[in-house]
Design an enzyme around this catalytic site. Sequence first.
Site, PDB file in Angstrom:
ATOM      1  N   LYS A 195      -2.383 -15.919  -5.534  1.00  0.00           N
ATOM      2  CA  LYS A 195      -3.124 -15.667  -6.776  1.00  0.00           C
ATOM      3  C   LYS A 195      -2.091 -15.327  -7.848  1.00  0.00           C
ATOM      4  O   LYS A 195      -0.919 -15.085  -7.513  1.00  0.00           O
ATOM      5  CB  LYS A 195      -4.147 -14.550  -6.589  1.00  0.00           C
ATOM      6  CG  LYS A 195      -3.526 -13.208  -6.320  1.00  0.00           C
ATOM      7  CD  LYS A 195      -4.580 -12.135  -6.306  1.00  0.00           C
ATOM      8  CE  LYS A 195      -3.930 -10.774  -6.233  1.00  0.00           C
ATOM      9  NZ  LYS A 195      -4.868  -9.679  -6.287  1.00  0.00           N
ATOM     10  N   GLU A 229      -7.667   1.721   1.762  1.00  0.00           N
ATOM     11  CA  GLU A 229      -7.077   1.335   0.487  1.00  0.00           C
ATOM     12  C   GLU A 229      -7.808   0.108  -0.065  1.00  0.00           C
ATOM     13  O   GLU A 229      -8.135  -0.801   0.677  1.00  0.00           O
ATOM     14  CB  GLU A 229      -5.604   0.988   0.752  1.00  0.00           C
ATOM     15  CG  GLU A 229      -4.822   0.592  -0.457  1.00  0.00           C
ATOM     16  CD  GLU A 229      -4.935   1.618  -1.555  1.00  0.00           C
ATOM     17  OE1 GLU A 229      -4.545   2.768  -1.342  1.00  0.00           O
ATOM     18  OE2 GLU A 229      -5.424   1.260  -2.650  1.00  0.00           O
ATOM     19  N   VAL A 268       0.831  -1.200   0.000  1.00  0.00           N
ATOM     20  CA  VAL A 268       0.000   0.000   0.000  1.00  0.00           C
ATOM     21  C   VAL A 268       0.870   1.255   0.000  1.00  0.00           C
ATOM     22  O   VAL A 268       0.679   2.167  -0.809  1.00  0.00           O
ATOM     23  CB  VAL A 268      -0.962  -0.017   1.218  1.00  0.00           C
ATOM     24  CG1 VAL A 268      -1.735   1.274   1.315  1.00  0.00           C
ATOM     25  CG2 VAL A 268      -1.914  -1.205   1.117  1.00  0.00           C
ATOM     26  N   ALA A 279     -15.563 -19.848  -8.612  1.00  0.00           N
ATOM     27  CA  ALA A 279     -15.436 -20.929  -7.631  1.00  0.00           C
ATOM     28  C   ALA A 279     -14.101 -21.620  -7.834  1.00  0.00           C
ATOM     29  O   ALA A 279     -13.513 -21.566  -8.909  1.00  0.00           O
ATOM     30  CB  ALA A 279     -16.577 -21.921  -7.824  1.00  0.00           C
ATOM     31  N   CYS A 328      -5.065 -10.255   3.046  1.00  0.00           N
ATOM     32  CA  CYS A 328      -6.157  -9.363   3.437  1.00  0.00           C
ATOM     33  C   CYS A 328      -7.453 -10.076   3.817  1.00  0.00           C
ATOM     34  O   CYS A 328      -7.918  -9.948   4.950  1.00  0.00           O
ATOM     35  CB  CYS A 328      -6.424  -8.381   2.305  1.00  0.00           C
ATOM     36  SG  CYS A 328      -4.929  -7.520   1.813  1.00  0.00           S
ATOM     37  N   LYS A 369      -7.381 -12.363   6.961  1.00  0.00           N
ATOM     38  CA  LYS A 369      -7.095 -11.536   8.148  1.00  0.00           C
ATOM     39  C   LYS A 369      -8.297 -10.653   8.500  1.00  0.00           C
ATOM     40  O   LYS A 369      -8.698 -10.567   9.657  1.00  0.00           O
ATOM     41  CB  LYS A 369      -5.871 -10.674   7.841  1.00  0.00           C
ATOM     42  CG  LYS A 369      -5.676  -9.464   8.724  1.00  0.00           C
ATOM     43  CD  LYS A 369      -4.444  -8.676   8.323  1.00  0.00           C
ATOM     44  CE  LYS A 369      -4.685  -7.619   7.278  1.00  0.00           C
ATOM     45  NZ  LYS A 369      -5.321  -6.388   7.707  1.00  0.00           N
ATOM     46  N   LEU A 408      -6.658  -1.485  -3.117  1.00  0.00           N
ATOM     47  CA  LEU A 408      -5.887  -2.070  -4.228  1.00  0.00           C
ATOM     48  C   LEU A 408      -5.710  -3.573  -4.057  1.00  0.00           C
ATOM     49  O   LEU A 408      -5.658  -4.091  -2.952  1.00  0.00           O
ATOM     50  CB  LEU A 408      -4.529  -1.377  -4.373  1.00  0.00           C
ATOM     51  CG  LEU A 408      -3.470  -1.481  -3.276  1.00  0.00           C
ATOM     52  CD1 LEU A 408      -2.675  -2.775  -3.344  1.00  0.00           C
ATOM     53  CD2 LEU A 408      -2.519  -0.307  -3.413  1.00  0.00           C
TER      54      LEU A 408
HETATM   55  C1  UGA Z   1      -8.103  -7.790  -1.661  1.00  0.00           C
HETATM   56  C2  UGA Z   1      -9.227  -6.882  -2.186  1.00  0.00           C
HETATM   57  O1  UGA Z   1      -9.697  -7.370  -3.441  1.00  0.00           O
HETATM   58  C3  UGA Z   1      -8.736  -5.440  -2.357  1.00  0.00           C
HETATM   59  O2  UGA Z   1      -9.820  -4.613  -2.726  1.00  0.00           O
HETATM   60  C4  UGA Z   1      -8.169  -4.966  -1.012  1.00  0.00           C
HETATM   61  O3  UGA Z   1      -7.633  -3.652  -1.118  1.00  0.00           O
HETATM   62  C5  UGA Z   1      -7.056  -5.888  -0.572  1.00  0.00           C
HETATM   63  O4  UGA Z   1      -7.601  -7.229  -0.444  1.00  0.00           O
HETATM   64  C6  UGA Z   1      -6.535  -5.389   0.748  1.00  0.00           C
HETATM   65  O5  UGA Z   1      -7.279  -5.356   1.718  1.00  0.00           O
HETATM   66  O6  UGA Z   1      -5.388  -4.898   0.794  1.00  0.00           O
HETATM   67  P1  UGA Z   1      -5.994  -9.054  -2.745  1.00  0.00           P
HETATM   68  O7  UGA Z   1      -5.852  -9.709  -1.399  1.00  0.00           O
HETATM   69  O8  UGA Z   1      -4.799  -8.463  -3.395  1.00  0.00           O
HETATM   70  O9  UGA Z   1      -7.078  -7.849  -2.640  1.00  0.00           O
HETATM   71  O10 UGA Z   1      -6.557 -10.141  -3.740  1.00  0.00           O
HETATM   72  P2  UGA Z   1      -7.891 -10.455  -4.562  1.00  0.00           P
HETATM   73  O11 UGA Z   1      -7.623 -10.270  -5.997  1.00  0.00           O
HETATM   74  O12 UGA Z   1      -9.043  -9.752  -4.005  1.00  0.00           O
HETATM   75  O13 UGA Z   1      -8.029 -12.016  -4.303  1.00  0.00           O
HETATM   76  C7  UGA Z   1      -8.113 -12.559  -2.982  1.00  0.00           C
HETATM   77  C8  UGA Z   1      -8.279 -14.046  -3.019  1.00  0.00           C
HETATM   78  O14 UGA Z   1      -9.576 -14.392  -3.480  1.00  0.00           O
HETATM   79  C9  UGA Z   1      -7.312 -14.787  -3.940  1.00  0.00           C
HETATM   80  O15 UGA Z   1      -6.830 -15.922  -3.261  1.00  0.00           O
HETATM   81  C10 UGA Z   1      -8.153 -15.187  -5.138  1.00  0.00           C
HETATM   82  O16 UGA Z   1      -7.690 -16.360  -5.761  1.00  0.00           O
HETATM   83  C11 UGA Z   1      -9.507 -15.401  -4.474  1.00  0.00           C
HETATM   84  N1  UGA Z   1     -10.645 -15.248  -5.389  1.00  0.00           N
HETATM   85  C12 UGA Z   1     -10.924 -14.030  -5.944  1.00  0.00           C
HETATM   86  C13 UGA Z   1     -11.459 -16.337  -5.662  1.00  0.00           C
HETATM   87  O17 UGA Z   1     -11.236 -17.453  -5.165  1.00  0.00           O
HETATM   88  N2  UGA Z   1     -12.537 -16.153  -6.489  1.00  0.00           N
HETATM   89  C14 UGA Z   1     -12.843 -14.970  -7.039  1.00  0.00           C
HETATM   90  O18 UGA Z   1     -13.847 -14.880  -7.777  1.00  0.00           O
HETATM   91  C15 UGA Z   1     -12.013 -13.880  -6.775  1.00  0.00           C
END
Ligand code: UGA
Length: 425
Positions: free
Chosen positions: A316, A146, A11, A247, A255, A258, A148
């Site tokens: 991811k 934030e 961030v 899925a 994030c 937590k 992102l």
């Molecule tokens: C997440 C949020 O999307 C952001 O908006 C937020 O700012 C951030 O946390 C944070 O609090 O700092 P992030 O953890 O980078 O972002 O990742 P995401 O892209 O949201 O994915 C999170 C997890 O969900 C990954 O393991 C991904 O594989 C999983 N996921 C996501 C799914 O299993 N299915 C989905 O449809 C989307």
Amino acid sequence: MNLAVIGAGYVGLVTATVFAKFGNKVWLVDIDEKKIKDLKKGKIPFYEPGLERLIKKNTAKLFFTTNYKEAIPQTEIIFICVGTPNRNGEVELKYFFSAARSIAKNLKKPAIVVIKSTVPPGINKQIEKIMKKYTKVKFDLASCPEFLREGKALEDTLNPYRVIIGIKRKSVADKLLKLHQKISGKRLVCDTASAQLIKYASNAYLPTKISFANSISVLCDKFGADVNKVMEGMGMDGRIGPDFLSAGLGYGGSCFPKDVAALIRLAKKADYNFEILKAIQKANQVQIDYFLKKIVRLCGGSIRNKKIVVLGLAFKPETSDMREARSIYVIKGLKRRGAKVCACDPVAISEAKKILSGVRFFADPYQALKGAEALLLVTEWKDYRQLDFKKIKRLMKSPVVVDGRNIYNRKRLEKLGFIYEGIGR
Ligand code: UGA
């Protein structure tokens, strides 16, 4: 404007770089000397597409230091972006409080202190009290959470869905709105507790969508439906929306797990039992067991001494971050069942080595797949979407593919002679 950003994590580093890009002079402060030394040399501490290049382009406006004294006295707006990790379910605020104290000690002129770290709603009174112990200089506290995503950090910061500005005084909102004017997205100005709760609520609602899709995926397996189609159909309803309904193996990262845990805990402290979120958390873990059961069944009832290849380790794609990665739970489960585990990832192997033992790591999936008895797709990296399955079929001892992210074409793989199963298709 003269700005300071405290904390050189995802961030902080992205915030500092983006505000420097827009012409501000930005000090980035972190107490980690190695991190700051590396940043001065242009080395960034994690993998994030485009960030290194943007930092290099803006070096004239970006200053890195471990010394608050160098950064704080001349700044008008200071962003706190330090981590607030989870410690035994509690939000760990020691880094946050320490940053607030160091800012207060070095304030020389009135400034706005903007909280970007994810902190419990309503904490501002406590911070104000702490800071006032160390300074007589006037300051305003604001909260701009934030949103992102790792791997898309620049895109999300430059073109976010929204910019939330939590304030007590209108003049502070005006100044922050001006600072954000080159950033697109909707604006919402509100009180600071609401701004802080918007962050937790969002980071709990998106996992709710994911866990819901995962629970439906189990029903899809039972009823012979295709979860990708079911979610596509649901997402066509504007009230539901298509995002975060993929899925698979569930959510990981630094994030969602937590913040879901923290919100459950914060609710409990406020005497509210947040049952829905507890179920969301449980559904996320159950999905791993569901995946492992599938693997064992497809491998003929046992995976003992069988070579199993895991594709994708990072939580991811497009990140080297292994925090709460689903791969960790999958690999631990495989090892408990006696499998010989090999694992591949385009960028996260060195991070994974710090966490996982008894695993053979390969950069090249084809090398790893020689003699394998199952291929498990765990993180949907682009490299793994474009694999040469004809070649893989020749390499594997037994052609089992278990697709934890539902990215492969079943018909195509079955035509090539693979035994294929996704999750809920
Ligand atoms: C997440 C949020 O999307 C952001 O908006 C937020 O700012 C951030 O946390 C944070 O609090 O700092 P992030 O953890 O980078 O972002 O990742 P995401 O892209 O949201 O994915 C999170 C997890 O969900 C990954 O393991 C991904 O594989 C999983 N996921 C996501 C799914 O299993 N299915 C989905 O449809 C989307």
